[in-house]
Design a protein around this motif. Structure first.
Motif, PDB file in Angstrom:
ATOM      1  N   VAL A  73      19.974  27.419  36.863  1.00  7.87           N
ATOM      2  CA  VAL A  73      18.602  27.701  36.442  1.00  7.87           C
ATOM      3  C   VAL A  73      17.560  27.192  37.439  1.00  7.87           C
ATOM      4  O   VAL A  73      16.541  27.862  37.666  1.00  7.87           O
ATOM      5  N   PHE A  74      17.785  26.042  38.045  1.00 11.33           N
ATOM      6  CA  PHE A  74      16.760  25.528  38.947  1.00 11.33           C
ATOM      7  C   PHE A  74      16.591  26.439  40.157  1.00 11.33           C
ATOM      8  O   PHE A  74      15.460  26.751  40.561  1.00 11.33           O
ATOM      9  N   ALA A  75      17.688  26.871  40.747  1.00 14.37           N
ATOM     10  CA  ALA A  75      17.599  27.755  41.908  1.00 14.37           C
ATOM     11  C   ALA A  75      16.954  29.080  41.526  1.00 14.37           C
ATOM     12  O   ALA A  75      16.114  29.622  42.271  1.00 14.37           O
ATOM     13  N   ARG A  76      17.322  29.624  40.385  1.00 14.93           N
ATOM     14  CA  ARG A  76      16.772  30.916  39.957  1.00 14.93           C
ATOM     15  C   ARG A  76      15.274  30.821  39.684  1.00 14.93           C
ATOM     16  O   ARG A  76      14.499  31.689  40.091  1.00 14.93           O
ATOM     17  N   ARG A  77      14.866  29.754  39.001  1.00 16.62           N
ATOM     18  CA  ARG A  77      13.446  29.613  38.668  1.00 16.62           C
ATOM     19  C   ARG A  77      12.627  29.258  39.917  1.00 16.62           C
ATOM     20  O   ARG A  77      11.492  29.711  40.073  1.00 16.62           O
ATOM     21  N   SER A  78      13.200  28.464  40.808  1.00 13.18           N
ATOM     22  CA  SER A  78      12.505  28.086  42.038  1.00 13.18           C
ATOM     23  C   SER A  78      12.224  29.306  42.915  1.00 13.18           C
ATOM     24  O   SER A  78      11.218  29.347  43.639  1.00 13.18           O
ATOM     25  N   ALA A  79      13.119  30.280  42.865  1.00  8.64           N
ATOM     26  CA  ALA A  79      12.906  31.491  43.641  1.00  8.64           C
ATOM     27  C   ALA A  79      11.679  32.263  43.155  1.00  8.64           C
ATOM     28  O   ALA A  79      11.050  33.002  43.924  1.00  8.64           O
ATOM     29  N   MET A  80      11.338  32.068  41.877  1.00  7.68           N
ATOM     30  CA  MET A  80      10.174  32.743  41.292  1.00  7.68           C
ATOM     31  C   MET A  80       8.914  31.889  41.382  1.00  7.68           C
ATOM     32  O   MET A  80       7.802  32.413  41.395  1.00  7.68           O
ATOM     33  N   VAL A  81       9.096  30.555  41.418  1.00 10.84           N
ATOM     34  CA  VAL A  81       7.960  29.627  41.421  1.00 10.84           C
ATOM     35  C   VAL A  81       8.144  28.661  42.591  1.00 10.84           C
ATOM     36  O   VAL A  81       8.720  27.580  42.435  1.00 10.84           O
ATOM     37  N   PRO A  82       7.669  29.019  43.777  1.00 10.68           N
ATOM     38  CA  PRO A  82       7.847  28.135  44.952  1.00 10.68           C
ATOM     39  C   PRO A  82       7.226  26.764  44.720  1.00 10.68           C
ATOM     40  O   PRO A  82       6.156  26.630  44.122  1.00 10.68           O
ATOM     41  N   GLY A  83       7.919  25.739  45.204  1.00  5.52           N
ATOM     42  CA  GLY A  83       7.425  24.375  45.049  1.00  5.52           C
ATOM     43  C   GLY A  83       7.660  23.777  43.690  1.00  5.52           C
ATOM     44  O   GLY A  83       7.141  22.686  43.393  1.00  5.52           O
ATOM     45  N   LEU A  84       8.456  24.432  42.858  1.00  5.57           N
ATOM     46  CA  LEU A  84       8.732  23.945  41.512  1.00  5.57           C
ATOM     47  C   LEU A  84       9.441  22.593  41.558  1.00  5.57           C
ATOM     48  O   LEU A  84      10.418  22.422  42.286  1.00  5.57           O
ATOM     49  N   ALA A  85       8.965  21.618  40.790  1.00  6.62           N
ATOM     50  CA  ALA A  85       9.606  20.299  40.735  1.00  6.62           C
ATOM     51  C   ALA A  85      10.658  20.240  39.641  1.00  6.62           C
ATOM     52  O   ALA A  85      11.750  19.700  39.836  1.00  6.62           O
ATOM     53  N   GLU A  86      10.345  20.772  38.461  1.00  2.00           N
ATOM     54  CA  GLU A  86      11.264  20.720  37.328  1.00  2.00           C
ATOM     55  C   GLU A  86      11.131  21.987  36.487  1.00  2.00           C
ATOM     56  O   GLU A  86      10.038  22.548  36.355  1.00  2.00           O
ATOM     57  N   VAL A  87      12.244  22.400  35.918  1.00  2.00           N
ATOM     58  CA  VAL A  87      12.246  23.498  34.953  1.00  2.00           C
ATOM     59  C   VAL A  87      12.025  22.914  33.568  1.00  2.00           C
ATOM     60  O   VAL A  87      12.804  22.068  33.110  1.00  2.00           O
ATOM     61  N   VAL A  88      10.962  23.339  32.897  1.00  2.00           N
ATOM     62  CA  VAL A  88      10.632  22.880  31.548  1.00  2.00           C
ATOM     63  C   VAL A  88      10.279  24.110  30.715  1.00  2.00           C
ATOM     64  O   VAL A  88       9.537  24.982  31.195  1.00  2.00           O
ATOM     65  N   PRO A  89      10.779  24.238  29.496  1.00  2.00           N
ATOM     66  CA  PRO A  89      10.467  25.425  28.698  1.00  2.00           C
ATOM     67  C   PRO A  89       8.991  25.492  28.315  1.00  2.00           C
ATOM     68  O   PRO A  89       8.367  24.480  28.011  1.00  2.00           O
TER      69      PRO A  89
END
Length: 338
Positions: A73-89
């Motif tokens: 999930v982190f890699a997938r979400r980071s690809a959509m949100v550059p510079g993402l620190a954490e995945v949070v719902p």
């Protein structure tokens, strides 16, 4: 007696937590590890590295789509949100029996019960090795050890088959118990964390081959709020194989030990051959959650009662947060076995 630990667990360093509308630092700090290692050393435990048993023991408890989600999930979400620190719902799924979307944002809402389980770049290796640590402890029991301590972090007992919550991602205690059960043992999981092990209960709720027992603050007053009542006894073949002993906030040593004696009587009647203890140290009077008032010597008395069963015991770390007595509480508990 061995302590099992893998240093890759330090990689999960969550920052986000939402409390009363405010973003605060998540209390599951990597520094907990050092306090717990110190306590295990004070109790005279010897270190054994965790072994890699692969994905199969994890998939015996958790669904493949959930494991795929956690690992990617982190890699997938980071690809959509550059510079993402954490995945949070940012939203949650009201009907988990319905459509399962391929969209990563939908899956984040589907697989989280609350906002307490942020995922960063280092989270999956830590989650994976936390589970492998518990399985490695189970392997020591199979090898003939009478007691073993698995320093698993992040914790696990709030994690359901495909749902993270309460700082928990994979249900380490359930994974270890199922691994032992598959090798012919009759398992009881005794949860002594201050919070109810709602994930563990849900996983085994309709089963009679694993008994689940939990002592915790009454969920009418405390997290997880929606599970852990005394009336929850199991369903189907599992009816009568789940025991909850909810206790008032502020419960101290004597009342706790009286409830523990009730739980152990049920455990004996079940005929368990191994006990997995979901070891929370957050019932201590100095824990940040301030929910019970168990003393440091009280943990030795709790452990003494459990050791008195005369059964092999695998203790898997659950809660217990940063405070001066954390290491001393673990040492007090472990000395009864070491």
């Amino acid at each position: 007696m061995k302590i099992i630990f893998d240093d890759r667990q330090r990689g999960h360093d969550p920052q986000f937590r939402l409390v009363d509308g405010r973003v605060v630092q998540n209390p599951d700090r990597p520094d907990r590890i050092d306090r717990l290692l110190q306590g295990a050393a004070e109790a005279g435990l010897h270190h054994d590295p965790a072994r890699d048993f692969g994905m199969a023991p994890l998939a015996a408890i958790h669904t493949p789509r959930y494991l795929d989600y956690l690992s990617g999930v982190f890699a997938r979400r980071s690809a959509m949100v550059p510079g993402l620190a954490e995945v949070v719902p940012s939203r949650f799924c009201p009907d988990r029996g319905g459509h399962y979307s391929d969209h990563v944002e939908a899956q984040i809402g589907f697989h989280n019960a609350d906002t307490s389980c942020p995922v960063s770049a280092g989270s999956w290796p830590a989650i994976y090795w936390s589970a492998q640590t518990a399985i490695s402890g189970a392997a020591r029991i199979l090898a003939g050890d009478r007691a073993c301590y698995a320093l698993s972090r992040p914790s696990g007992h709030h994690a359901d088959r495909e749902l993270a919550g309460g700082f928990c991602f994979l249900n380490n205690s359930a994974i270890a118990a199922e691994y032992l059960r598959a090798q012919g043992h009759r398992l009881a999981i005794l949860d002594i964390d201050v919070h109810h092990g709602n994930g563990t209960q849900a996983i085994f709720y309709d089963r009679s081959d694993v008994m689940t027992l939990s002592l915790h603050v009454d969920p009418a007053q405390f997290y997880p709020f929606h599970a852990g009542g005394a009336q929850e006894c199991g369903t189907g073949r599992g009816l009568g194989y789940n025991l909850n002993l909810p206790l008032p906030r502020g419960t101290g040593d004597e009342a706790y030990l009286a409830a523990l004696d009730r739980a152990l009587a049920h455990l004996r009647a079940f005929g368990a051959s191994v006990v997995v203890v979901a070891l929370g140290l957050d019932a201590h009077e100095g824990d940040p959650f301030q929910a019970m008032t168990i003393t440091t010597p009280g943990f030795a008395r709790i452990a003494g009662r459990i050791a008195g069963l005369g059964l092999p015991v695998l203790s898997v770390q659950e809660g217990g947060y940063l405070q001066p007595a954390l290491g001393a509480n673990l040492a007090s508990y472990l000395r009864a076995f070491a």
